[in-house]
Scaffold this active site. Sequence first.
Site, PDB file in Angstrom:
ATOM      1  N   HIS A  12       0.790  -1.238   0.000  1.00  0.00           N
ATOM      2  CA  HIS A  12       0.000   0.000   0.000  1.00  0.00           C
ATOM      3  C   HIS A  12       0.825   1.293   0.000  1.00  0.00           C
ATOM      4  CE1 HIS A  12       0.000  -0.223   4.693  1.00  0.00           C
ATOM      5  NE2 HIS A  12       1.029   0.473   4.274  1.00  0.00           N
ATOM      6  N   HIS A  59      -2.360   4.575   9.682  1.00  0.00           N
ATOM      7  CA  HIS A  59      -1.004   5.000  10.059  1.00  0.00           C
ATOM      8  C   HIS A  59      -1.077   6.255  10.926  1.00  0.00           C
ATOM      9  CE1 HIS A  59      -0.544   2.564   6.408  1.00  0.00           C
ATOM     10  NE2 HIS A  59       0.692   2.334   6.754  1.00  0.00           N
ATOM     11  N   HIS A 197       9.906  -3.897   4.449  1.00  0.00           N
ATOM     12  CA  HIS A 197      10.342  -2.498   4.502  1.00  0.00           C
ATOM     13  C   HIS A 197      10.542  -2.065   5.944  1.00  0.00           C
ATOM     14  CE1 HIS A 197       5.913  -2.024   4.666  1.00  0.00           C
ATOM     15  NE2 HIS A 197       5.987  -0.711   4.850  1.00  0.00           N
ATOM     16  N   GLU A 244       3.334  -5.559   8.735  1.00  0.00           N
ATOM     17  CA  GLU A 244       2.040  -5.321   8.068  1.00  0.00           C
ATOM     18  C   GLU A 244       1.517  -6.590   7.392  1.00  0.00           C
ATOM     19  OE1 GLU A 244       2.396  -0.547   6.962  1.00  0.00           O
ATOM     20  OE2 GLU A 244       2.834  -2.000   5.405  1.00  0.00           O
TER      21      GLU A 244
HETATM   22  C1  DHB Z   1       6.216   3.716   2.997  1.00  0.00           C
HETATM   23  C2  DHB Z   1       5.618   2.468   3.134  1.00  0.00           C
HETATM   24  C3  DHB Z   1       4.537   2.282   3.986  1.00  0.00           C
HETATM   25  O1  DHB Z   1       3.930   1.081   4.210  1.00  0.00           O
HETATM   26  C4  DHB Z   1       4.017   3.348   4.674  1.00  0.00           C
HETATM   27  O2  DHB Z   1       2.922   3.148   5.410  1.00  0.00           O
HETATM   28  C5  DHB Z   1       4.604   4.612   4.555  1.00  0.00           C
HETATM   29  C6  DHB Z   1       5.703   4.777   3.719  1.00  0.00           C
HETATM   30  C7  DHB Z   1       7.354   3.929   2.070  1.00  0.00           C
HETATM   31  O3  DHB Z   1       7.904   2.964   1.528  1.00  0.00           O
HETATM   32  O4  DHB Z   1       7.729   5.068   1.838  1.00  0.00           O
HETATM   33 FE    FE Z   2       2.292   1.178   5.789  1.00  0.00          FE
END
Ligand code: DHB
Ligand code: FE
Length: 297
Positions: A12, A59, A197, A244
């Site tokens: 997302h 978030h 991530h 997540e």
């Molecule tokens: C990013 C990824 C995410 O899941 C998020 O909630 C906010 C930022 C990113 O990769 O920049």
């Molecule tokens: Fe996220």
Amino acid sequence: MAKITASVFTSHVPAIGAAMDLGKTQEDYWKPLFAGYEFSKQWMKDNKPDVIILVFNDHATAFSLDMIPTFAIGTAAQYLPADEGWGPRPVPVVKGHPELASHIAHSVIQQDFDLTIVNKMDVDHGLTVPLSLMCGEQDPVKGAWPCPVIPFAVNVVQYPVPSGQRCFNLGQAIRKAVESYDEDLHVHIWGTGGMSHQLQGARAGLINREWDNAWMDKMINDPVACAATPHINYVREAGSEGIELVMWLIARGAMSDIEGGQATGPAPLLRHRFYHVPASNTAVGHVILENVEKESP
Ligand code: DHB
Ligand code: FE
């Protein structure tokens, strides 16, 4: 009776929404990412659901440290795209399905999962980016999403977070709830967020292709084992935001091959699988599964 016909899984990343909103999808950086969703947009048109149960995480947009529901179901008639600091995304208002959402709340709480009922909530990139990826660009005023959406928010931001196992079990309860709704509706359940991530700290920028793909294999083919992945493995292997991914297990647990915590029925059909790095700081994963009808005895 209502039934879940398919599940969709997708990352997302907020920058994906920005790329769509700013007309950058054909730029060299973004083109390969959006190419991975061409099949999916056509599939959505060919398999238009009556309702989407969209499992996502907020978030710190609608919820903050003031209030942290572990699982929250949206029972409102509509949800406005949230302002995450740059103004709300120029996408249509998300229409809800209060009747089915209230029924699911009743049934799932009676199955001993504690849900928070949310009657008013703005929805952030966690919900709108998956919709944009699957449905394509929509005019914010004249356009509309293809069907009502039930937002189902999971806390994966502030510890303690729910385990993958609990998410998998919850998916089974959601399917029971849907199947006890007395109207012939075709329902999709979407699990969103991930893949690897990490946005902060010494390991910021972490991506783990090998782990992501092995996890995706398991999620598709051996979901019971996948659900048993301890939460610390997500954090170690896929980074702090890799957690997540437990949300995908809610959608996987709601598929019709899963019964009493075991994979008993015919495995769902894998319609599409895609993996791409990078999108902003994130590895992007995407899967579409369709339920296969059980043969009558
Ligand atoms: C990013 C990824 C995410 O899941 C998020 O909630 C906010 C930022 C990113 O990769 O920049
Ligand atoms: Fe996220």
